[in-house]
Design an enzyme around this catalytic site. Structure first.
Site, mmCIF file in Angstrom:
data_model
loop_
_atom_site.group_PDB
_atom_site.id
_atom_site.type_symbol
_atom_site.label_atom_id
_atom_site.label_comp_id
_atom_site.label_asym_id
_atom_site.label_seq_id
_atom_site.Cartn_x
_atom_site.Cartn_y
_atom_site.Cartn_z
ATOM 1 N N ILE A 14 23.994 -7.803 11.508
ATOM 2 C CA ILE A 14 23.128 -6.721 11.079
ATOM 3 C C ILE A 14 21.655 -7.133 11.169
ATOM 4 O O ILE A 14 20.759 -6.277 11.229
ATOM 5 C CB ILE A 14 23.550 -6.295 9.642
ATOM 6 C CG1 ILE A 14 23.405 -4.805 9.436
ATOM 7 C CG2 ILE A 14 22.814 -7.067 8.580
ATOM 8 C CD1 ILE A 14 24.593 -4.032 9.835
ATOM 9 N N LYS A 37 22.703 -22.126 4.985
ATOM 10 C CA LYS A 37 23.871 -21.305 5.339
ATOM 11 C C LYS A 37 25.114 -22.037 4.843
ATOM 12 O O LYS A 37 25.618 -22.950 5.514
ATOM 13 C CB LYS A 37 23.906 -21.132 6.869
ATOM 14 C CG LYS A 37 25.072 -20.323 7.400
ATOM 15 C CD LYS A 37 24.743 -18.867 7.600
ATOM 16 C CE LYS A 37 25.919 -18.129 8.256
ATOM 17 N NZ LYS A 37 25.648 -16.690 8.427
ATOM 18 N N ARG A 193 13.683 -2.535 16.838
ATOM 19 C CA ARG A 193 14.434 -3.297 17.850
ATOM 20 C C ARG A 193 13.414 -3.895 18.804
ATOM 21 O O ARG A 193 12.628 -3.163 19.403
ATOM 22 C CB ARG A 193 15.369 -2.377 18.642
ATOM 23 C CG ARG A 193 16.588 -1.964 17.900
ATOM 24 C CD ARG A 193 17.865 -2.625 18.446
ATOM 25 N NE ARG A 193 18.682 -3.049 17.321
ATOM 26 C CZ ARG A 193 19.257 -4.238 17.194
ATOM 27 N NH1 ARG A 193 19.139 -5.148 18.127
ATOM 28 N NH2 ARG A 193 19.958 -4.526 16.132
HETATM 29 N N1 LIG Z 1 14.864 -6.489 15.435
HETATM 30 C C1 LIG Z 1 15.728 -6.864 16.373
HETATM 31 N N2 LIG Z 1 15.510 -6.536 17.665
HETATM 32 C C2 LIG Z 1 16.405 -6.917 18.612
HETATM 33 N N3 LIG Z 1 17.507 -7.637 18.392
HETATM 34 C C3 LIG Z 1 17.758 -8.001 17.122
HETATM 35 C C4 LIG Z 1 16.894 -7.639 16.056
HETATM 36 N N4 LIG Z 1 17.406 -8.124 14.905
HETATM 37 C C5 LIG Z 1 18.529 -8.780 15.239
HETATM 38 N N5 LIG Z 1 18.742 -8.708 16.565
HETATM 39 C C6 LIG Z 1 19.864 -9.301 17.305
HETATM 40 O O1 LIG Z 1 21.068 -8.792 16.763
HETATM 41 C C7 LIG Z 1 22.044 -9.821 16.665
HETATM 42 C C8 LIG Z 1 22.483 -9.961 15.220
HETATM 43 O O2 LIG Z 1 21.380 -10.392 14.431
HETATM 44 P P1 LIG Z 1 21.575 -11.552 13.351
HETATM 45 O O3 LIG Z 1 22.169 -12.749 13.995
HETATM 46 O O4 LIG Z 1 20.271 -11.731 12.660
HETATM 47 O O5 LIG Z 1 22.662 -10.849 12.409
HETATM 48 P P2 LIG Z 1 23.395 -11.468 11.120
HETATM 49 O O6 LIG Z 1 23.488 -10.389 10.125
HETATM 50 O O7 LIG Z 1 22.704 -12.712 10.731
HETATM 51 O O8 LIG Z 1 24.850 -11.798 11.686
HETATM 52 P P3 LIG Z 1 25.973 -12.799 11.026
HETATM 53 O O9 LIG Z 1 26.802 -11.934 10.135
HETATM 54 O O10 LIG Z 1 26.717 -13.301 12.211
HETATM 55 O O11 LIG Z 1 25.255 -13.891 10.307
HETATM 56 C C9 LIG Z 1 21.399 -11.079 17.244
HETATM 57 O O12 LIG Z 1 21.752 -11.206 18.586
HETATM 58 C C10 LIG Z 1 19.917 -10.811 17.094
HETATM 59 O O13 LIG Z 1 19.126 -11.509 18.043
HETATM 60 MG MG LIG Z 2 23.458 -14.589 10.578
#
Ligand SMILES: Nc1ncnc2c1ncn2[C@@H]1O[C@H](COP(=O)(O)OP(=O)(O)OP(=O)(O)O)[C@@H](O)[C@H]1O
Ligand SMILES: [Mg+2]
Length: 222
Positions: A14, A37, A193
């Protein structure tokens, strides 16, 4: 005891990791931050600790690399079962017991609030055990009002404080307002995004757009 924020979200993938990196860009000059983490699944292909280190150009002292690392890209309880281990809450929170008093923690969960860690514990139990407030990351898109309000309710039912919400995706003023109104919570950032996510882009966004009302100051700087 540990102080700081638990970065949770309405689900997996997310934006929790990207928001964690952004928080370094926004707050590291004002306070001593350290990312942690406790449970990483899908490792080493997925390595949020390394990703934050890269996206925020972290110094070694800004990272706590202790934690359970599991191979399968599944919910922690399942990944642990496949790995032949059982996640134990007391063991998981061990690094928090020797957390430097001056350091404010940015602890990232795995998935959302009610993700199982074991047959006896959920992610929410880990947040409760750490006894730190949460920051919710959610999408800006259709469906987010329900998911975010459910997450808020699950946290508040367990007496876990909520510092705010960060929305990721095309800014949507109606969804933002609904979450603030129905959720009685502050949306402290709307991250668009980006065509590519990198350190420079996150820094520029965080410095100009993230938590303009300084709401996190009381959680991270005192
Ligand atoms: N603002 C953004 N613009 C473009 N891509 C994004 C943006 N925010 C996140 N992403 C992309 O979306 C994907 C998921 O983001 P992220 O890894 O931060 O999620 P997470 O919630 O930490 O996931 P997890 O549950 O696996 O820890 C990644 O590939 C990240 O680079
Ligand atoms: Mg993450």
């Amino acid at each position: 005891m540990m102080r700081g924020l638990f970065i949770t979200g309405t689900g997996t993938n997310i934006g929790k990791t990207v928001v964690s990196a952004s928080l370094f860009h926004r707050y590291r000059l004002l306070t001593e931050l350290r990312y942690w983490k406790p449970v990483q699944t899908g490792f080493p292909e997925d390595d949020d600790t390394a990703t934050v280190g890269r996206l925020a150009r972290c110094h070694q002292r800004e990272i706590c690399d202790d934690g359970v690392r599991l191979k399968q890209p599944l919910s922690p309880h399942l990944a642990a079962a496949y790995g032949g281990v059982t996640l134990n809450l007391e063991a998981l929170i061990e690094p928090s017991r020797s957390w430097p008093a001056t350091c404010r923690a940015l602890v990232e969960g795995a998935g959302g609030v009610l993700v199982p860690l074991s047959s006896t514990h959920l992610m929410s139990d880990l947040i409760s055990a750490l006894a730190i407030p949460s920051l919710i990351v959610a999408t800006s898109c259709l469906g987010t009002i329900n998911h975010t309000l459910l997450t808020l309710e699950a946290l508040r039912t367990r007496a876990i404080g909520v510092a705010g919400v960060v929305l990721v995706g095309e800014p949507n003023a109606d969804n933002r307002r609904s979450i603030e109104t129905y959720g009685n919570v502050a949306v402290i950032g709307e991250m668009p995004r980006f065509p590519t996510v990198n350190c420079t882009i996150l820094k520029r966004w965080a410095e100009t757009e993230l938590d303009r009302a300084n709401i996190l100051e009381s959680y991270l700087c005192r």
